[in-house]
Design a protein around this motif. Structure first.
Motif, PDB file in Angstrom:
ATOM      1  N   VAL A   1      17.324 -32.957  12.243  1.00 53.40           N
ATOM      2  CA  VAL A   1      17.136 -32.588  13.647  1.00 53.40           C
ATOM      3  C   VAL A   1      15.730 -32.047  13.810  1.00 53.40           C
ATOM      4  CG1 VAL A   1      17.989 -31.185  15.533  1.00 53.40           C
ATOM      5  CG2 VAL A   1      19.564 -32.031  13.810  1.00 53.40           C
TER       6      VAL A   1
ATOM      7  N   LEU B   1      12.319 -30.229  15.488  1.00 59.34           N
ATOM      8  CA  LEU B   1      12.140 -28.980  16.237  1.00 59.34           C
ATOM      9  C   LEU B   1      12.259 -29.213  17.731  1.00 59.34           C
ATOM     10  CD1 LEU B   1      11.260 -25.985  16.373  1.00 59.34           C
ATOM     11  CD2 LEU B   1       8.914 -26.784  16.409  1.00 59.34           C
ATOM     12  N   HIS B   2      11.745 -30.375  18.190  1.00 58.68           N
ATOM     13  CA  HIS B   2      11.731 -30.628  19.624  1.00 58.68           C
ATOM     14  C   HIS B   2      13.136 -30.693  20.206  1.00 58.68           C
ATOM     15  CE1 HIS B   2       7.568 -31.134  19.100  1.00 58.68           C
ATOM     16  NE2 HIS B   2       7.335 -31.722  20.234  1.00 58.68           N
ATOM     17  N   ALA B   3      14.107 -31.121  19.410  1.00 56.61           N
ATOM     18  CA  ALA B   3      15.475 -31.162  19.926  1.00 56.61           C
ATOM     19  C   ALA B   3      15.949 -29.759  20.287  1.00 56.61           C
ATOM     20  CB  ALA B   3      16.398 -31.786  18.885  1.00 56.61           C
ATOM     21  N   TYR B   4      15.642 -28.785  19.419  1.00 57.36           N
ATOM     22  CA  TYR B   4      16.025 -27.403  19.718  1.00 57.36           C
ATOM     23  C   TYR B   4      15.287 -26.893  20.951  1.00 57.36           C
ATOM     24  CZ  TYR B   4      18.305 -27.210  15.177  1.00 57.36           C
ATOM     25  OH  TYR B   4      19.126 -27.444  14.124  1.00 57.36           O
ATOM     26  N   LEU B   5      13.994 -27.245  21.051  1.00 56.48           N
ATOM     27  CA  LEU B   5      13.210 -26.761  22.196  1.00 56.48           C
ATOM     28  C   LEU B   5      13.745 -27.335  23.501  1.00 56.48           C
ATOM     29  CD1 LEU B   5       9.559 -26.870  20.825  1.00 56.48           C
ATOM     30  CD2 LEU B   5      11.231 -25.055  20.727  1.00 56.48           C
ATOM     31  N   VAL B   6      14.098 -28.639  23.489  1.00 52.80           N
ATOM     32  CA  VAL B   6      14.623 -29.265  24.707  1.00 52.80           C
ATOM     33  C   VAL B   6      15.954 -28.639  25.084  1.00 52.80           C
ATOM     34  CG1 VAL B   6      15.549 -31.405  25.634  1.00 52.80           C
ATOM     35  CG2 VAL B   6      13.404 -31.437  24.389  1.00 52.80           C
ATOM     36  N   LEU B   7      16.816 -28.404  24.082  1.00 59.70           N
ATOM     37  CA  LEU B   7      18.111 -27.771  24.356  1.00 59.70           C
ATOM     38  C   LEU B   7      17.900 -26.389  24.966  1.00 59.70           C
ATOM     39  CD1 LEU B   7      21.197 -27.611  24.067  1.00 59.70           C
ATOM     40  CD2 LEU B   7      20.843 -26.672  21.798  1.00 59.70           C
TER      41      LEU B   7
ATOM     42  N   ILE C   1      17.332 -19.107  20.848  1.00 57.16           N
ATOM     43  CA  ILE C   1      17.368 -20.393  20.135  1.00 57.16           C
ATOM     44  C   ILE C   1      15.959 -20.833  19.782  1.00 57.16           C
ATOM     45  CG2 ILE C   1      17.960 -22.826  20.364  1.00 57.16           C
ATOM     46  CD1 ILE C   1      20.301 -22.073  22.037  1.00 57.16           C
TER      47      ILE C   1
ATOM     48  N   ALA D   1      14.543 -21.307  15.984  1.00 62.33           N
ATOM     49  CA  ALA D   1      14.101 -22.642  15.574  1.00 62.33           C
ATOM     50  C   ALA D   1      12.654 -22.602  15.079  1.00 62.33           C
ATOM     51  CB  ALA D   1      14.227 -23.612  16.750  1.00 62.33           C
TER      52      ALA D   1
ATOM     53  N   GLU E   1      23.984 -33.702   9.960  1.00 62.79           N
ATOM     54  CA  GLU E   1      23.279 -32.676  10.730  1.00 62.79           C
ATOM     55  C   GLU E   1      23.034 -33.063  12.186  1.00 62.79           C
ATOM     56  OE1 GLU E   1      19.924 -31.169   8.478  1.00 62.79           O
ATOM     57  OE2 GLU E   1      19.005 -30.631  10.377  1.00 62.79           O
ATOM     58  N   PRO E   2      22.503 -34.272  12.484  1.00 62.67           N
ATOM     59  CA  PRO E   2      22.288 -34.617  13.903  1.00 62.67           C
ATOM     60  C   PRO E   2      23.581 -34.685  14.689  1.00 62.67           C
ATOM     61  CG  PRO E   2      21.034 -36.059  12.484  1.00 62.67           C
ATOM     62  CD  PRO E   2      21.979 -35.325  11.600  1.00 62.67           C
TER      63      PRO E   2
ATOM     64  N   PHE F   1      24.525 -31.168  15.531  1.00 60.09           N
ATOM     65  CA  PHE F   1      23.650 -30.648  16.584  1.00 60.09           C
ATOM     66  C   PHE F   1      24.022 -31.236  17.937  1.00 60.09           C
ATOM     67  CE2 PHE F   1      19.898 -30.973  19.254  1.00 60.09           C
ATOM     68  CZ  PHE F   1      19.511 -29.653  19.299  1.00 60.09           C
TER      69      PHE F   1
ATOM     70  N   ILE G   1      25.635 -27.025  26.677  1.00 63.96           N
ATOM     71  CA  ILE G   1      25.201 -27.363  28.033  1.00 63.96           C
ATOM     72  C   ILE G   1      26.395 -27.399  28.976  1.00 63.96           C
ATOM     73  CG2 ILE G   1      24.138 -29.161  29.426  1.00 63.96           C
ATOM     74  CD1 ILE G   1      22.328 -29.763  27.076  1.00 63.96           C
TER      75      ILE G   1
ATOM     76  N   ILE H   1      24.536 -22.866  16.543  1.00 63.80           N
ATOM     77  CA  ILE H   1      23.149 -23.353  16.408  1.00 63.80           C
ATOM     78  C   ILE H   1      22.411 -22.523  15.362  1.00 63.80           C
ATOM     79  CG2 ILE H   1      20.948 -23.502  17.613  1.00 63.80           C
ATOM     80  CD1 ILE H   1      22.495 -25.668  18.586  1.00 63.80           C
ATOM     81  N   PHE H   2      22.599 -21.203  15.396  1.00 61.25           N
ATOM     82  CA  PHE H   2      21.947 -20.340  14.406  1.00 61.25           C
ATOM     83  C   PHE H   2      22.414 -20.716  12.999  1.00 61.25           C
ATOM     84  CE2 PHE H   2      21.273 -16.544  17.481  1.00 61.25           C
ATOM     85  CZ  PHE H   2      20.334 -17.292  18.144  1.00 61.25           C
TER      86      PHE H   2
ATOM     87  N   LEU I   1      20.717 -23.589  11.709  1.00 57.87           N
ATOM     88  CA  LEU I   1      19.340 -23.275  11.344  1.00 57.87           C
ATOM     89  C   LEU I   1      19.288 -22.329  10.151  1.00 57.87           C
ATOM     90  CD1 LEU I   1      17.829 -22.890  14.904  1.00 57.87           C
ATOM     91  CD2 LEU I   1      17.015 -24.445  13.184  1.00 57.87           C
TER      92      LEU I   1
ATOM     93  N   LEU J   1       9.578 -29.095  29.940  1.00 59.34           N
ATOM     94  CA  LEU J   1       9.803 -30.306  29.138  1.00 59.34           C
ATOM     95  C   LEU J   1       8.528 -31.121  28.994  1.00 59.34           C
ATOM     96  CD1 LEU J   1      13.304 -31.741  29.990  1.00 59.34           C
ATOM     97  CD2 LEU J   1      12.544 -30.438  28.028  1.00 59.34           C
TER      98      LEU J   1
ATOM     99  N   VAL K   1       6.612 -29.429  26.353  1.00 61.06           N
ATOM    100  CA  VAL K   1       7.214 -29.564  25.020  1.00 61.06           C
ATOM    101  C   VAL K   1       7.014 -30.973  24.480  1.00 61.06           C
ATOM    102  CG1 VAL K   1       9.434 -29.698  23.830  1.00 61.06           C
ATOM    103  CG2 VAL K   1       8.920 -27.731  25.245  1.00 61.06           C
TER     104      VAL K   1
END
Lengths: 111, 164
Positions: free
Chosen positions: A13, A15-21, A55, A59, B4-5, B8, B16, B45-46, B49, B107, B110
């Motif tokens: 996964v 890093l950007h996936a976490y940032l977008v979430l 989050i 991340a 993992e994906p 997630f 969401i 999520i934590f 990670l 976004l 990012v």
């Protein structure tokens, strides 16, 4: 399209996936803060926003290998809990005095 | 393909979905229960990670403490049954525009930033590293946190004083 988009399901996964979430959760919380009329509902929206920031911090800490983000997450969680406790104490106090928990009815300072 | 994906993606859907339910549910009490699900999903999520300590703190303080306090506040300020617990939202369009603009802004920032590689392997015990840096590198913010809690405690006692 950046290589970080999770469309192709990379083996890890990014890093950007976490940032977008986190960004999506933050804007949902902001939506709640703007639209809710009950003060407790507004506080729940603030909770969502602070949660999404956590989050992000975790991340970044995990992907950069620096433990500072994790420590700051501990700090933000502690501060948030104190903030919620005091905020709800204020809500209860206002309710005892004004008999309302709706933010629009609290217009004592309106000129 | 690793697990993992998939984990997630499942956590992201839960997060969401429950967050949207928090801000859109009419019943304030249900809203808090959805918030509990959101906070528990964040603990997941934590965990993904590798921050087990933070996941435990999240569950104890947020999902345990905050949700309990909020439920208590709802019970004090509203009747549990009856129509007063339903809450209305106003200016849905304006709220949608504002939060959508913020989302698009964040976004775009990012997604334009360069992609990072996979996470580095964990060097040692993260919980131990947190504890050590709290008491060495971040000892000043840690002590400031104690002062903040002292002030919050004083404030809570002041708010809770009986009416003269």
């Amino acid at each position: 399209m950046p290589a970080s988009m999770p469309t192709a399901l990379p083996p890890y996964v990014p890093l950007h996936a976490y940032l977008v979430l986190a960004a999506v959760l933050f804007s949902i919380g902001l939506f709640g803060v703007v639209t809710r009329r009950n003060t407790i509902g507004i506080l729940l929206g603030i909770e969502l926003m602070l949660n999404s920031v956590n989050i992000n911090l975790v991340a970044f800490a995990r992907f950069s290998g620096d433990v500072a983000g994790l420590v700051f997450t501990v700090f933000t969680i502690s501060i948030t809990v104190a903030e919620v406790a005091l905020g709800l104490a204020l809500v209860i106090l206002i309710f005892r005095v004004r008999r309302t928990a709706v933010a629009d009815h609290l217009d004592l300072l309106r000129g | 393909m690793s697990l993992e994906p998939i984990t997630f993606a499942a956590l992201a859907v839960v997060l969401i979905g429950s967050a949207v339910a928090v801000v859109l549910t009419k019943n304030l009490f249900h809203s808090v229960l959805w918030l509990a699900l959101t906070l528990t999903g964040t603990a997941g999520i934590f965990l993904s990670l590798d921050a087990e300590f933070l996941a435990a703190v999240q569950l104890l303080l947020y999902a345990g403490g905050v949700v309990t306090i909020v439920v208590f506040a709802i019970v004090v300020t509203e009747r549990l049954v009856g129509d007063r617990i339903t809450q209305t939202s106003r200016q849905l369009v304006n709220g949608f525009i504002i939060s959508g603009a913020v989302l698009v802004g964040v976004l775009s920032f990012v997604l334009r930033s360069p992609a990072w590689g996979p996470r580095p392997p964990i060097a040692g015990d993260l919980t131990k590293a947190i504890g050590q840096s709290v008491l060495t590198r971040f000892v000043l913010p840690f002590e400031l946190l104690a002062i903040l809690f002292f002030a919050a405690l004083l404030g809570a006692i002041y708010f809770a004083r009986p009416d003269e």
